[in-house]
Design an enzyme around this catalytic site. Structure first.
Site, PDB file in Angstrom:
ATOM      1  CB  SER A  29     -27.421 -29.233  72.280  1.00 13.06           C
ATOM      2  OG  SER A  29     -27.285 -30.493  72.856  1.00 13.06           O
ATOM      3  CE1 TYR A  34     -25.874 -28.326  76.971  1.00 10.38           C
ATOM      4  CE2 TYR A  34     -23.746 -28.002  75.917  1.00 10.38           C
ATOM      5  CZ  TYR A  34     -25.082 -28.312  75.838  1.00 10.38           C
ATOM      6  OH  TYR A  34     -25.626 -28.598  74.636  1.00 10.38           O
ATOM      7  CB  VAL A  50     -21.644 -32.322  70.723  1.00  6.18           C
ATOM      8  CG1 VAL A  50     -21.603 -32.144  72.214  1.00  6.18           C
ATOM      9  CG2 VAL A  50     -22.763 -33.231  70.292  1.00  6.18           C
ATOM     10  CE  LYS A 100     -30.158 -30.989  74.320  1.00  5.74           C
ATOM     11  NZ  LYS A 100     -28.910 -31.259  75.019  1.00  5.74           N
ATOM     12  CE1 TYR A 122     -32.217 -34.383  73.259  1.00  2.00           C
ATOM     13  CE2 TYR A 122     -30.991 -36.433  73.064  1.00  2.00           C
ATOM     14  CZ  TYR A 122     -31.045 -35.091  73.384  1.00  2.00           C
ATOM     15  OH  TYR A 122     -29.900 -34.451  73.838  1.00  2.00           O
TER      16      TYR A 122
HETATM   17  N1  GLN Z   1     -27.367 -35.503  70.842  1.00  4.04           N
HETATM   18  C1  GLN Z   1     -26.419 -35.048  71.818  1.00  4.04           C
HETATM   19  C2  GLN Z   1     -26.600 -35.793  73.118  1.00  4.04           C
HETATM   20  O1  GLN Z   1     -27.708 -36.006  73.501  1.00  4.04           O
HETATM   21  C3  GLN Z   1     -26.579 -33.570  72.022  1.00  4.04           C
HETATM   22  C4  GLN Z   1     -25.614 -33.026  73.039  1.00  4.04           C
HETATM   23  C5  GLN Z   1     -25.087 -31.666  72.719  1.00  4.04           C
HETATM   24  O2  GLN Z   1     -25.144 -31.188  71.579  1.00  4.04           O
HETATM   25  N2  GLN Z   1     -24.465 -31.067  73.703  1.00  4.04           N
HETATM   26  O3  GLN Z   1     -25.681 -36.170  73.775  1.00  4.04           O
END
Ligand code: GLN
Length: 307
Positions: free
Chosen positions: A63, A243, A261, A66, A191
């Protein structure tokens, strides 16, 4: 400031925390990473780097991508983007579906999964096809990190693709509310690749410099975005970058930051430095447990929080 000494102190003080978190396992390949890795790097405005631990180890940025995709979407699509994605913290886990239905397919912010899927859809709309879209994003990331070798790991992308049911549900729900231009599967294919981009903490701390320094790279002098947009991106990182633990991260660390993650976190000390940490064991919110603590120790020891 003796940054090297501070990194050394941090790397000793976090040692008792190994084993308290859990490596992400909903992406099968990510569950295979070594939980004992730890790395941290700082890049100053003149490009000087300080590092400790496994700083050459590349990992899945997940993420953290993003932030980069959002920057590129703002540049390519402009502020119409805010009609399709909000700027409020969600207070929910990163892959939650709950708000999305009663808020009619408009995700709360660009840093939860639903918001990031809208951003990728926007990039695909701007750049027309999947290859060009991914290449534009990779080029941007290579430029801001000053490393031409950055790429994505297709095994991790495939691994997530085969189990990405939650993300498919989010994308389908948004399509049903007419908030995706493209077919959900076409957006998700990009994505998952974007999430599977591999970088190390040196690349990531270097990649933060445009957010540290008014939208341009202080070393190469390349312009990436405007001062006005830097304010937006950094404030969203502060309020939404972790988050439903964004408040806690702001409380303990006090910096704009973004987690993934894969176990990485990036953070920005405006006008001073970019920083990144890697430790794959996560807390219950899906953020690196040791990474968060290491950044808290950093701002406590240096006094370099934004507050
Ligand atoms: N690729 C992961 C997902 O879409 C990214 C989530 C994350 O890093 N929090 O679930």
């Amino acid at each position: 400031m003796d940054y090297q000494k501070i990194l050394e102190e941090i790397s000793l003080e976090i040692k008792p925390l190994f084993g308290l978190g859990k490596v992400a396992n909903y992406i099968p390949l990510l569950s295979k990473v070594n939980p004992n890795k730890f790395a941290m790097a700082i890049t100053l405005l003149d490009g000087t780097q300080y590092k400790i631990g496994d700083s050459n180890e590349v990992f899945s940025i997940q993420s953290i991508s993003k932030v980069f995709a959002f920057t590129l979407a703002l540049e390519s699509y402009g502020i119409k983007l805010y009609d399709r994605v909000g700027v409020e913290p969600s207070g929910d886990p990163f892959n939650s579906l709950i708000q999305l239905e009663y808020e009619k397919g408009i995700p709360r912010n660009p840093f939860i999964n639903a918001g990031a899927i809208v951003i990728t859809d926007t990039l695909l709309k701007s750049f027309k096809d999947d290859k060009t879209t991914l290449n534009k994003l990779l080029e941007f990331i290579r430029d801001i990190s000053d490393n031409k070798n950055i790429n994505y790991d297709s095994d991790i992308a495939d691994s997530e693709m085969s189990f990405g049911y939650k993300n498919m549900a989010l994308a389908n729900l948004m399509k049903s509310f007419d908030n995706l231009y493209n077919e959900p599967i076409d957006v998700l294919k990009i994505y998952f690749k974007q999430c599977a981009i591999s970088m190390n903490v040196k690349d990531l701390s270097r990649a933060m410099l445009y957010l540290v320094h008014n939208g341009s790279d202080p070393v190469t002098k390349k312009e990436f975005t405007s001062l006005r947009r830097i304010k937006r991106i950094n404030s969203l990182m502060l309020t939404c970058g972790h988050y439903d633990a964004s408040g806690e991260f702001a409380f303990h660390v006090g910096l704009p930051g973004k987690s993934g993650v894969g176990g990485g976190i990036v953070a920005v000390v405006p006008n001073i430095l970019g920083i990144s940490v890697y430790s794959p064991e996560l807390n219950s919110h899906g953020n690196s447990l040791i990474g968060t603590k290491a950044l808290e120790l950093f701002t406590t020891k240096t006094g370099l929080s934004i507050f």
